[in-house]
Design a protein around this motif. Structure first.
Motif, PDB file in Angstrom:
ATOM      1  N   ILE A  77       5.752  -7.640   2.365  1.00  0.00           N
ATOM      2  CA  ILE A  77       4.041  -6.792   2.612  1.00  0.00           C
ATOM      3  C   ILE A  77       4.497  -4.680   2.334  1.00  0.00           C
ATOM      4  CG2 ILE A  77       6.239  -4.964   4.571  1.00  0.00           C
ATOM      5  CD1 ILE A  77       3.216  -5.677   6.895  1.00  0.00           C
ATOM      6  N   TRP A  78       4.776  -4.716   1.349  1.00  0.00           N
ATOM      7  CA  TRP A  78       5.794  -3.531   0.582  1.00  0.00           C
ATOM      8  C   TRP A  78       4.688  -3.479  -0.647  1.00  0.00           C
ATOM      9  CZ3 TRP A  78       7.877  -2.295  -4.016  1.00  0.00           C
ATOM     10  CH2 TRP A  78       7.381  -1.021  -4.677  1.00  0.00           C
ATOM     11  N   LEU A  79       4.431  -4.774  -1.541  1.00  0.00           N
ATOM     12  CA  LEU A  79       4.005  -4.968  -2.385  1.00  0.00           C
ATOM     13  C   LEU A  79       3.117  -5.103  -2.085  1.00  0.00           C
ATOM     14  CD1 LEU A  79       6.727  -7.881  -4.181  1.00  0.00           C
ATOM     15  CD2 LEU A  79       6.168  -5.466  -4.947  1.00  0.00           C
ATOM     16  N   ALA A  80       2.567  -5.905  -1.152  1.00  0.00           N
ATOM     17  CA  ALA A  80       1.169  -6.088  -0.576  1.00  0.00           C
ATOM     18  C   ALA A  80       0.313  -4.222  -0.730  1.00  0.00           C
ATOM     19  CB  ALA A  80       0.735  -6.261   0.602  1.00  0.00           C
ATOM     20  N   GLU A  81       1.257  -3.251   0.290  1.00  0.00           N
ATOM     21  CA  GLU A  81       1.113  -2.372  -0.128  1.00  0.00           C
ATOM     22  C   GLU A  81       0.372  -1.145  -0.911  1.00  0.00           C
ATOM     23  OE1 GLU A  81       3.022   0.083   3.032  1.00  0.00           O
ATOM     24  OE2 GLU A  81       4.145  -1.180   3.558  1.00  0.00           O
ATOM     25  N   ARG A  82       1.283  -1.762  -2.039  1.00  0.00           N
ATOM     26  CA  ARG A  82       1.160  -1.204  -3.099  1.00  0.00           C
ATOM     27  C   ARG A  82      -0.178  -1.688  -3.507  1.00  0.00           C
ATOM     28  NH1 ARG A  82       3.960   1.119  -0.779  1.00  0.00           N
ATOM     29  NH2 ARG A  82       2.960   2.271  -0.561  1.00  0.00           N
ATOM     30  N   ARG A  83      -0.232  -2.705  -3.100  1.00  0.00           N
ATOM     31  CA  ARG A  83      -1.541  -3.740  -3.942  1.00  0.00           C
ATOM     32  C   ARG A  83      -2.948  -3.346  -3.637  1.00  0.00           C
ATOM     33  NH1 ARG A  83       2.049  -3.977  -6.613  1.00  0.00           N
ATOM     34  NH2 ARG A  83       2.642  -5.826  -7.533  1.00  0.00           N
ATOM     35  N   GLU A  85      -3.620   0.021  -2.022  1.00  0.00           N
ATOM     36  CA  GLU A  85      -3.969   0.631  -3.059  1.00  0.00           C
ATOM     37  C   GLU A  85      -4.442   1.023  -4.103  1.00  0.00           C
ATOM     38  OE1 GLU A  85       0.041   2.587  -3.160  1.00  0.00           O
ATOM     39  OE2 GLU A  85       0.047   3.757  -0.370  1.00  0.00           O
ATOM     40  N   ARG A  86      -4.150  -0.129  -4.805  1.00  0.00           N
ATOM     41  CA  ARG A  86      -4.655  -0.431  -6.291  1.00  0.00           C
ATOM     42  C   ARG A  86      -6.278  -0.715  -6.566  1.00  0.00           C
ATOM     43  NH1 ARG A  86       0.907  -2.326  -8.547  1.00  0.00           N
ATOM     44  NH2 ARG A  86       2.001  -0.062  -8.633  1.00  0.00           N
ATOM     45  N   ASN A  87      -6.311  -1.181  -4.882  1.00  0.00           N
ATOM     46  CA  ASN A  87      -7.798  -2.162  -4.955  1.00  0.00           C
ATOM     47  C   ASN A  87      -7.709  -3.086  -5.164  1.00  0.00           C
ATOM     48  OD1 ASN A  87     -10.070  -2.282  -3.569  1.00  0.00           O
ATOM     49  ND2 ASN A  87     -11.759  -1.792  -5.142  1.00  0.00           N
ATOM     50  N   GLU A  88      -6.339  -3.937  -5.592  1.00  0.00           N
ATOM     51  CA  GLU A  88      -5.979  -5.610  -5.994  1.00  0.00           C
ATOM     52  C   GLU A  88      -5.978  -5.798  -5.091  1.00  0.00           C
ATOM     53  OE1 GLU A  88      -2.945  -5.043  -8.240  1.00  0.00           O
ATOM     54  OE2 GLU A  88      -3.557  -3.452  -9.441  1.00  0.00           O
ATOM     55  N   GLU A 166      -9.730  -0.905  -0.632  1.00  0.00           N
ATOM     56  CA  GLU A 166      -8.722   0.084  -0.630  1.00  0.00           C
ATOM     57  C   GLU A 166      -9.207   1.106   0.087  1.00  0.00           C
ATOM     58  OE1 GLU A 166      -9.128   2.960  -4.633  1.00  0.00           O
ATOM     59  OE2 GLU A 166     -11.215   1.673  -4.565  1.00  0.00           O
ATOM     60  N   HIS A 167     -10.231   0.980   0.890  1.00  0.00           N
ATOM     61  CA  HIS A 167     -10.274   2.271   1.773  1.00  0.00           C
ATOM     62  C   HIS A 167      -9.319   2.229   3.008  1.00  0.00           C
ATOM     63  CE1 HIS A 167     -13.192   4.347  -0.427  1.00  0.00           C
ATOM     64  NE2 HIS A 167     -13.598   3.360  -0.989  1.00  0.00           N
ATOM     65  N   HIS A 168      -9.130   1.059   3.218  1.00  0.00           N
ATOM     66  CA  HIS A 168      -7.852   0.759   4.801  1.00  0.00           C
ATOM     67  C   HIS A 168      -6.689   0.859   4.442  1.00  0.00           C
ATOM     68  CE1 HIS A 168     -11.848  -1.857   5.097  1.00  0.00           C
ATOM     69  NE2 HIS A 168     -11.862  -1.338   5.866  1.00  0.00           N
TER      70      HIS A 168
END
Length: 198
Positions: A77-83, A85-88, A166-168
């Protein structure tokens, strides 16, 4: 050498209120922590006080695989959070889905454990004090996992529909706080029930 900002310079910087979502989630986590503390204290207080069997040492097996799955979900879930943020978004959806899968594996493992305890070992919530406190504490945690999975699944559905951007990211991070809380509580429950309590 950089100069230390003076008081007027600090006053010129705008002050932002903390995120309402984060404050709300942290308030929820504090309240839920109090509830879990009560259940953990009750479990610890009644360890070894059952007048009849089965006892924890007779029927409990340490759920190592389930624990690895649930704790790994904090990483995914941390990896998902990072993605996000980068709009990936595709990568976000992938890691978010892996988090859900790990949570489901944990729940299935809990269900299989309960099935064995009830139908093979004869341990129900009314068998003895151990049964009462075990199902109350582990069941409370499992309920929180179910609630968390429902929220994660809803986000995944919106992601697949193309509604997440990424706005979410802020909202995703607030929801991830809840999931990290559920994982942290499991560390306490696991230690008390399967290590100390056996």
């Amino acid at each position: 050498m950089s100069a230390i900002p003076t008081v007027p310079e600090l006053q010129d910087q705008p002050w932002h209120l903390p995120s309402r979502g984060r404050i709300g989630m942290l308030s929820l986590i504090i309240g839920e922590s109090a509830i879990f503390t009560i259940f953990v204290v009750a479990y610890v207080f009644y360890i070894g006080k059952s007048l009849s069997g089965p006892t924890p040492g007779q029927v409990l097996e340490v759920p190592i695989f389930n624990t690895i799955c649930l704790l790994s979900s904090s990483i995914t879930i941390w990896l998902a959070e990072r993605r996000i943020e980068r709009n990936e978004i595709k990568a976000f959806g992938l890691w978010w889905g892996v988090t859900i899968a790990l949570g489901v594996v944990f729940l299935v493992g809990t269900g299989l454990e309960w099935y064995k305890l009830i139908y093979h070992d004869g341990l129900t919530i009314s068998t003895n004090l151990f049964g009462t406190t075990f199902y109350s504490l582990v069941g409370l945690h499992a309920t929180h996992v179910v609630i968390g999975l429902a929220m994660l699944l809803l986000v995944l559905v919106f992601t697949l529909m193309g509604r997440v951007t990424e706005h979410h990211a802020e909202r995703i991070q607030v929801l991830a706080l809840y999931w990290h809380f559920v994982d942290a509580v499991w560390v306490v429950v696991f230690t008390v029930v399967y290590i100390v309590g056996r």
